[in-house]
Write an enzyme that holds these catalytic residues in place. Structure first.
Site, PDB file in Angstrom:
ATOM      1  N   ASP A 112     126.433 -19.900 -36.813  1.00  0.00           N
ATOM      2  CA  ASP A 112     124.991 -19.615 -36.896  1.00  0.00           C
ATOM      3  C   ASP A 112     124.876 -18.543 -37.985  1.00  0.00           C
ATOM      4  OD1 ASP A 112     122.271 -20.085 -35.495  1.00  0.00           O
ATOM      5  OD2 ASP A 112     122.383 -17.922 -35.471  1.00  0.00           O
ATOM      6  N   LYS A 170     124.815 -19.861 -26.313  1.00  0.00           N
ATOM      7  CA  LYS A 170     124.719 -19.139 -27.588  1.00  0.00           C
ATOM      8  C   LYS A 170     125.497 -17.844 -27.437  1.00  0.00           C
ATOM      9  CE  LYS A 170     122.729 -19.579 -31.661  1.00  0.00           C
ATOM     10  NZ  LYS A 170     122.376 -20.770 -32.431  1.00  0.00           N
TER      11      LYS A 170
HETATM   12  P1  NDP Z   1     122.715 -18.307 -42.882  1.00  0.00           P
HETATM   13  O1  NDP Z   1     123.334 -17.040 -42.433  1.00  0.00           O
HETATM   14  O2  NDP Z   1     123.524 -19.272 -43.671  1.00  0.00           O
HETATM   15  O3  NDP Z   1     121.376 -17.988 -43.720  1.00  0.00           O
HETATM   16  C1  NDP Z   1     120.348 -17.229 -43.188  1.00  0.00           C
HETATM   17  C2  NDP Z   1     119.300 -17.006 -44.256  1.00  0.00           C
HETATM   18  O4  NDP Z   1     118.193 -16.345 -43.664  1.00  0.00           O
HETATM   19  C3  NDP Z   1     119.776 -16.106 -45.391  1.00  0.00           C
HETATM   20  O5  NDP Z   1     119.077 -16.433 -46.557  1.00  0.00           O
HETATM   21  C4  NDP Z   1     119.376 -14.717 -44.881  1.00  0.00           C
HETATM   22  O6  NDP Z   1     119.195 -13.760 -45.907  1.00  0.00           O
HETATM   23  C5  NDP Z   1     118.037 -15.045 -44.238  1.00  0.00           C
HETATM   24  N1  NDP Z   1     117.726 -14.086 -43.192  1.00  0.00           N
HETATM   25  C6  NDP Z   1     118.514 -13.742 -42.126  1.00  0.00           C
HETATM   26  N2  NDP Z   1     117.892 -12.803 -41.397  1.00  0.00           N
HETATM   27  C7  NDP Z   1     116.705 -12.578 -41.986  1.00  0.00           C
HETATM   28  C8  NDP Z   1     115.616 -11.721 -41.719  1.00  0.00           C
HETATM   29  N3  NDP Z   1     115.620 -10.921 -40.642  1.00  0.00           N
HETATM   30  N4  NDP Z   1     114.537 -11.752 -42.547  1.00  0.00           N
HETATM   31  C9  NDP Z   1     114.522 -12.554 -43.636  1.00  0.00           C
HETATM   32  N5  NDP Z   1     115.530 -13.390 -43.950  1.00  0.00           N
HETATM   33  C10 NDP Z   1     116.597 -13.403 -43.151  1.00  0.00           C
HETATM   34  O7  NDP Z   1     122.135 -18.989 -41.545  1.00  0.00           O
HETATM   35  P2  NDP Z   1     121.729 -20.498 -41.293  1.00  0.00           P
HETATM   36  O8  NDP Z   1     121.162 -21.099 -42.527  1.00  0.00           O
HETATM   37  O9  NDP Z   1     122.848 -21.160 -40.611  1.00  0.00           O
HETATM   38  O10 NDP Z   1     120.589 -20.326 -40.181  1.00  0.00           O
HETATM   39  C11 NDP Z   1     119.209 -20.151 -40.533  1.00  0.00           C
HETATM   40  C12 NDP Z   1     118.359 -20.423 -39.302  1.00  0.00           C
HETATM   41  O11 NDP Z   1     118.589 -21.774 -38.863  1.00  0.00           O
HETATM   42  C13 NDP Z   1     118.647 -19.543 -38.082  1.00  0.00           C
HETATM   43  O12 NDP Z   1     117.437 -19.361 -37.368  1.00  0.00           O
HETATM   44  C14 NDP Z   1     119.587 -20.408 -37.271  1.00  0.00           C
HETATM   45  O13 NDP Z   1     119.556 -20.060 -35.888  1.00  0.00           O
HETATM   46  C15 NDP Z   1     118.966 -21.776 -37.495  1.00  0.00           C
HETATM   47  N6  NDP Z   1     119.845 -22.904 -37.243  1.00  0.00           N
HETATM   48  C16 NDP Z   1     121.037 -23.027 -37.900  1.00  0.00           C
HETATM   49  C17 NDP Z   1     121.839 -24.126 -37.651  1.00  0.00           C
HETATM   50  C18 NDP Z   1     123.091 -24.369 -38.422  1.00  0.00           C
HETATM   51  O14 NDP Z   1     123.675 -25.455 -38.226  1.00  0.00           O
HETATM   52  N7  NDP Z   1     123.518 -23.462 -39.282  1.00  0.00           N
HETATM   53  C19 NDP Z   1     121.466 -25.124 -36.634  1.00  0.00           C
HETATM   54  C20 NDP Z   1     120.137 -24.955 -36.086  1.00  0.00           C
HETATM   55  C21 NDP Z   1     119.388 -23.860 -36.374  1.00  0.00           C
HETATM   56  P3  NDP Z   1     120.456 -12.802 -46.335  1.00  0.00           P
HETATM   57  O15 NDP Z   1     121.395 -13.682 -47.085  1.00  0.00           O
HETATM   58  O16 NDP Z   1     119.810 -11.744 -47.162  1.00  0.00           O
HETATM   59  O17 NDP Z   1     121.038 -12.277 -45.049  1.00  0.00           O
END
Ligand code: NDP
Length: 460
Positions: A154, A114
């Site tokens: 991510d 990572k």
């Molecule tokens: P994105 O950046 O596309 O979306 C993240 C979302 O979570 C946004 O809505 C963001 O809000 C919100 N968010 C981020 N930080 C916080 C916080 N501290 N408190 C509240 N809301 C928060 O990321 P992903 O959808 O790709 O990833 C989401 C999760 O899934 C993560 O934990 C990631 O590690 C995990 N994941 C992702 C994978 C992938 O293929 N993308 C694979 C496996 C796991 P805002 O827009 O306001 O920042």
């Protein structure tokens, strides 16, 4: 761990894994695995570097960049890059540790890693994002490669950022190779990769529903947190399968459906556009049909739901929120995010799981339920090696099969190693942790990464 600075997120992930191994019969049957645990919990290598770039006003900016190459016993290091101001070594070590076992559960040849930077993409222009990505890759490129380490996206790193980093790598190394996944479809990307984590999560929960005898997604109410990549595609797949999605959120607040309201695919698509522009959910034009609660997560506000899918970030379900979900009759909780639930929340769910009968709750840990994203990244690497592209249907079918296998593997391993009362649903958290751990440490022993006396490890 005593002489190193406190690493709360990594320690939480480590303790979560170890507590499930200790509560099972694994160490009784294989005492030498305690040695393996000591070795596997230290990353093979950590790279830290500075990233210097110029903003649009001509000012010098500097950020911290990292890559944690956690484990390469099963294949090249594989895991995403996160660009977020909260990024630090503790968070990246927790993510790399989880990734190692998650990747093992996919059944594909991928190690765990990572990386990322404490760079905040919010409010940056396209040219600033491009300059930062190029500067980041200038430092990282000598440490990665298609057979060495293959990063992906991510939080804060989507298709655009992957494109800028891939281009920088190609120019710097004079090599076109599958060094990143999540690439554009015209230049080596795989169909279904953007959808894979969200779709895979829903396929995993379908398996849980089938095993528990609770039907399918049709007619179920689903609460989702987040509104990024994982949340959007989880929501679209739930809707396609006949469920209603009644919440989404972002870092500023949450939207909750009231009465008969629910999100439509068109609204999810609009939210995707809002998020691509890095705007808050309040910029979504349909928000008046929902209740917006500033600064809140959905769990205590969403009322009765059958399924809860945390899809935003780590530690986004607390003990109190877990209890609220239980009290509202939620049947299935599955993490789209990594370490979405705190240990206290997991304890609440695992406690209720042991209740026999229709009130049982079933919790799936992210390392199993969100492995679909990295699985399709693995399929993207396979296509790149063959210089071929598979059809959407082929990739989707493979993804479904990988999610079924991840579920079956966790289930069977839990039945083998964890004592449970008759009628109790098996612990997917224990089963998935043990299955991932055993696969990685067996490969490490075969390759001489650790050694010890005791029963042969293979086939344990
Ligand atoms: P994105 O950046 O596309 O979306 C993240 C979302 O979570 C946004 O809505 C963001 O809000 C919100 N968010 C981020 N930080 C916080 C916080 N501290 N408190 C509240 N809301 C928060 O990321 P992903 O959808 O790709 O990833 C989401 C999760 O899934 C993560 O934990 C990631 O590690 C995990 N994941 C992702 C994978 C992938 O293929 N993308 C694979 C496996 C796991 P805002 O827009 O306001 O920042």
């Amino acid at each position: 761990m005593s002489n190193i600075p406190s690493e709360p997120e990594f320690e939480q992930a480590y303790k979560e894994l170890v507590s499930t191994l200790e509560d099972s019969t694994l160490f009784q049957k294989n005492p030498e695995y305690r040695t393996a645990l000591k070795v596997v919990s230290i990353p093979e290598r950590i790279i830290q570097f500075r990233v210097v770039w110029e903003d649009d006003a001509g000012n010098l900016q500097v950020n911290r960049g990292y890559r944690v190459q956690f484990n390469s016993a099963l294949g090249p290091y594989k895991g995403g890059l996160r660009f977020h101001p909260s990024v630090n070594l503790s968070i990246l070590k927790f993510l790399g540790f989880e990734q190692t076992f998650k990747n093992a559960l996919t059944g594909l040849n991928m190690g765990g890693g990572k990386g990322g930077a404490d760079f905040d993409p919010k409010g940056k222009s396209d040219s600033e994002i491009r300059k930062f990505c190029s500067a980041f890759m200038e430092r990282l490129c000598q440490h990665i490669g298609a057979d060495t380490d293959v990063p992906a996206g991510d939080i804060g790193v989507g298709g655009r950022e992957v494109g800028y980093m891939f281009g920088a790598y190609r120019r710097l190394r004079n090599q076109w190779e599958g060094v990143l996944t999540g690439k554009g479809l015209d230049w080596g990307g795989s169909l279904i990769r953007p959808e894979a984590t969200g779709f895979g999560l829903v396929y995993y929960v379908e398996e849980m529903m089938k095993y528990a005898g609770k039907g399918s997604f049709a007619g179920k109410r689903v609460s989702i947190s987040g509104s990024g990549n994982v949340a959007q595609y989880a929501a679209l797949k739930c809707i396609e399968l006949g469920a209603t999605v009644v919440s989404l959120s972002d870092s500023q607040g949450c939207l909750i459906a009231e009465g008969d309201a629910h999100f439509t695919p068109e609204q999810i698509e609009e939210i995707a556009t809002v998020k691509l522009a890095r705007k808050p959910l309040t910029a979504f034009s349909g928000k008046s049909s929902f209740k917006y609660i500033e600064g809140a997560r959905p769990w205590v506000h969403v009322g009765k739901v059958d399924v809860a899918l945390p899809c935003a970030t780590q530690n986004e379900v607390s003990k109190e929120e877990a209890q609220a979900l239980v009290d509202n009759g939620t049947l299935f909780i599955a993490e789209g995010s990594n370490m979405g639930c705190t240990q206290d929340a997991i304890d609440v769910f695992e406690g209720v799981r042991k209740t026999k009968g229709s009130g049982s709750i079933w919790y799936a840990p992210g390392k199993a339920s969100n492995c679909g994203g990295v699985a399709v990244s693995g399929l993207e690497m396979a296509q790149n090696s063959q210089r071929l592209s598979w059809t959407r249907e082929e990739v989707d079918e493979k993804l479904k099969q990988i999610m079924r296998n991840a579920f079956d593997n966790g289930l069977k391993t839990a039945i083998e190693y964890v004592q449970s009362a008759e009628g109790e649903l098996p612990s997917l958290v224990a089963g998935s942790n043990i299955a991932g751990f055993v696969k990685v440490v067996c490969a490490m022993k075969d390759q001489g990464d650790w050694w010890g006396t005791g029963a042969p490890v293979n086939g344990a």
